[in-house]
Design a protein around this motif. Structure first.
Motif, PDB file in Angstrom:
ATOM      1  N   GLU A 135       0.821  -1.222   0.000  1.00 26.36           N
ATOM      2  CA  GLU A 135       0.000   0.000   0.000  1.00 26.36           C
ATOM      3  C   GLU A 135       0.850   1.266   0.000  1.00 26.36           C
ATOM      4  N   GLY A 136       2.184   1.107  -0.015  1.00 25.25           N
ATOM      5  CA  GLY A 136       3.081   2.250  -0.085  1.00 25.25           C
ATOM      6  C   GLY A 136       3.172   3.065   1.190  1.00 25.25           C
ATOM      7  N   ARG A 137       2.970   2.419   2.342  1.00 26.84           N
ATOM      8  CA  ARG A 137       2.981   3.177   3.603  1.00 26.84           C
ATOM      9  C   ARG A 137       3.746   2.447   4.709  1.00 26.84           C
ATOM     10  N   HIS A 138       4.739   1.691   4.347  1.00 23.95           N
ATOM     11  CA  HIS A 138       5.465   0.895   5.337  1.00 23.95           C
ATOM     12  C   HIS A 138       6.317   1.772   6.253  1.00 23.95           C
ATOM     13  N   SER A 139       6.599   1.260   7.438  1.00 24.64           N
ATOM     14  CA  SER A 139       7.474   1.939   8.394  1.00 24.64           C
ATOM     15  C   SER A 139       8.917   1.494   8.173  1.00 24.64           C
ATOM     16  N   THR A 140       9.819   2.101   8.910  1.00 27.54           N
ATOM     17  CA  THR A 140      11.231   1.711   8.825  1.00 27.54           C
ATOM     18  C   THR A 140      11.648   0.811   9.985  1.00 27.54           C
ATOM     19  N   ARG A 141      10.774   0.632  10.971  1.00 28.52           N
ATOM     20  CA  ARG A 141      11.069  -0.225  12.120  1.00 28.52           C
ATOM     21  C   ARG A 141       9.794  -0.902  12.579  1.00 28.52           C
ATOM     22  N   TYR A 142       9.886  -2.209  12.791  1.00 28.12           N
ATOM     23  CA  TYR A 142       8.740  -2.979  13.262  1.00 28.12           C
ATOM     24  C   TYR A 142       9.136  -3.764  14.506  1.00 28.12           C
ATOM     25  N   GLU A 143       8.260  -3.735  15.490  1.00 29.66           N
ATOM     26  CA  GLU A 143       8.468  -4.534  16.699  1.00 29.66           C
ATOM     27  C   GLU A 143       7.119  -4.964  17.230  1.00 29.66           C
ATOM     28  N   GLN A 144       6.949  -6.258  17.446  1.00 31.03           N
ATOM     29  CA  GLN A 144       5.691  -6.754  17.985  1.00 31.03           C
ATOM     30  C   GLN A 144       5.495  -6.258  19.411  1.00 31.03           C
ATOM     31  N   THR A 145       4.272  -5.864  19.718  1.00 23.69           N
ATOM     32  CA  THR A 145       3.972  -5.415  21.075  1.00 23.69           C
ATOM     33  C   THR A 145       3.736  -6.596  22.009  1.00 23.69           C
ATOM     34  N   GLU A 146       3.379  -7.755  21.436  1.00 22.94           N
ATOM     35  CA  GLU A 146       3.124  -8.944  22.234  1.00 22.94           C
ATOM     36  C   GLU A 146       3.936 -10.112  21.690  1.00 22.94           C
TER      37      GLU A 146
END
Length: 519
Positions: A135-146
């Motif tokens: 969708e062209g809106r990705h972040s540069t950092r991902y971390e699961q909250t759980e």
């Protein structure tokens, strides 16, 4: 549809990598990392996934340049290789995402070379990223909250790997460990609450391994018995599956030493055909165990030596991890380690110098004390500046211990002590079952004998040192005369190959080569 290439970098030579032994097993790598086929399984089916394990094949950078997304994973021991790969990918203007244990604990290590990083587990964040990327809106950092609900984890795509190139397969039953060892990053990444897959998931993974020709698998859980009640239920189902399929699988695993306190659990592991269990013994120095909060090794119910012998008496061989350089260690620790490993009848001991991994309690404490070597790589093989030993004495003592443990006489005396003198009975439940099916037992014994013969002939052809070849012949002949078992013969042939690897690795360190720290 996106074309996604996911890469696992080549491992540097290490004790468990068995790089020098792999040609003797007719393999290119010891086992596949669990994350590659799992990430492929987590990828929506409308995308195309290519898995590249640099340990079995070179990286096709032209393919990477054409891909929409290039993923890279890696552990602490792979960080130099990761850096080199990222620089090559950057030259080709690839869109690069990085995850895995190393970037999880050192997020800024690859700054400027990545487009996206994943911290921690990725069962939720990987599909989330792919959707947002589309969708062209990705972040540069991902971390699961759980933490991941392990009952939702899909069967890995083993079919996308070149499984014929591995010595054994890999499978994961659970994540997390309830203990609080100061140096360990497992509780940082996976937490202290063990989470376990369901029996149907695990059995489906076992069948997927069999479907690609793997009949031996390392259960890569860092502590299989972190939740003893839950794992017992799973093991009962694995035992029932083994019986209904005529025991096609052999397993190796890791567990804490309190396994010895639970006879029912040990028997279930034997019945499931777990042949080897790796245990973090760490040190015979009780002060060091208290210091590093390895309190499970100090619990009542017998000494560590007695507990190891208890496990061995079930037929399971014990491998162990040992650490040198705790704050309470002095120059006597080197002989103490040698003596303990000999008395424990442990053939394969992964000895290493204490290393502080970022985000662990040990790293935090030593950072405050100013006792971290921040050079990368550190000059003496570890980033820890010891308290009661000079760095030179620690390094030289480590190399000396490794050398002494793998002198042919010491190594094979421990092996003989376990299998000829103590006469432990590996795979006893499987063999008892197959005695009721004599043709299947004959086929299995023939396979073991052929595997032993194959390793033996490759040893005689590939080992350059004539005295070492003679030692291997003598030890195998001694076994045949004292205990002519096809299974134990196969184990001895494997041990010869493992010895050859350690012999070459230690020889290079003794001659002034790079210090290979096991941690």
């Amino acid at each position: 549809m996106a074309h996604i290439v996911i890469i696992n970098p080549r491992f540097e030579t290490s004790y468990w990598g068995l790089e020098h032994a792999l040609p003797l097993f007719d393999a290119k790598a010891n086992l596949p990392v669990a994350c590659l086929p799992l990430l492929a399984a987590l990828t929506p089916p409308d995308h195309q996934v290519t898995l590249i394990d640099e340990n079995v094949e070179p990286i096709d950078y032209d393919l990477c340049a054409k891909a929409d997304i290039v993923g890279l994973t890696g552990m602490i021991v792979q960080r130099a290789g990761m850096l080199a790969i990222l620089k090559e990918l950057r030259k080709r203007d690839c869109f690069v995402v990085v995850g895995g244990p190393w970037v999880t604990v050192q997020e800024d290590y690859f700054d400027g070379l990545t487009d996206v990083i994943f911290v921690g587990e990725a069962e939720q964040t990987w599909p989330q990223f792919l959707l947002e990327w589309q969708e062209g809106r990705h972040s540069t950092r991902y971390e699961q909250t759980e933490k991941t609900d392990m009952s939702t984890v899909p069967v890995p795509r083993f079919d996308l790997l070149k499984m014929d190139d591995y010595a054994v397969g890999s499978i994961q039953f659970s994540r997390g460990c309830p203990f609080t060892c100061e140096f360990c990053d497992i509780i940082v990444v996976f937490g202290r609450k063990p989470r376990i897959k369901t029996s149907p998931q695990i059995l489906a993974e076992i069948e997927a391994l069999l479907a690609v020709g793997m009949d031996t698998a390392f259960i890569v859980d860092d502590n299989l018995i972190g939740n003893k009640k839950a794992i017992k239920d799973v093991l009962r189902d694995v035992v029932a599956w083994q019986e209904s399929h005529h025991y096609p699988m052999t397993f190796l695993t890791e567990a804490s030493i309190d396994l010895a306190d639970d006879a029912e659990l040990m028997q279930l592991m034997v019945d499931a055909n777990i042949r080897v269990v790796f245990i973090g013994v760490e040190t015979p120095n009780e002060a060091a165990l208290k210091e590093t909060k390895k309190l499970q090794n100090l619990r009542k119910g017998g000494t560590m030596l007695e507990k190891i012998h208890t496990i061995q008496q079930t037929g399971m061989e014990v491998w162990c991890g040992m650490i040198l350089g705790f704050d309470s260690d002095d120059a006597t620790i080197f002989d103490a380690q040698r003596t303990f490993i000999k008395d424990a009848r442990i053939v394969n001991a992964m000895v290493g110098m204490l290393t502080a991994i970022p985000k662990t309690p040990l790293y935090t404490r030593l950072s405050k004390e100013g006792r971290l070597d921040l050079d990368d790589p550190p000059a003496f093989g570890t980033n820890v500046i010891p308290l009661n030993l000079s760095r030179e004495i620690l390094r030289d003592g480590y190399v000396s211990v490794m050398s002494d443990l793998h002198s042919p006489s010491a190594y094979f005396d421990r092996l003989d002590s376990l299998y000829i003198d103590a006469r432990i009975q590996p795979e006893r439940t499987r063999l008892r079952y197959l005695r009721r099916h004599p043709f299947r037992l004959l086929a299995l014994n023939s396979m073991w004998a052929l595997e032993a013969a194959g390793i033996f002939f490759r040893l005689m052809r590939l080992v350059r040192e004539a005295p070492l070849r003679q030692i291997y012949r003598q030890r195998l002949l001694k076994l045949l005369l004292r205990r002519p078992s096809p299974l134990v013969l196969q184990i001895y042939a494997i041990k010869c190959a493992m010895h050859y690897h350690a012999h070459l690795m230690v020889g290079k360190m003794r001659s002034g080569g790079e210090i290979v720290n096991s941690f």
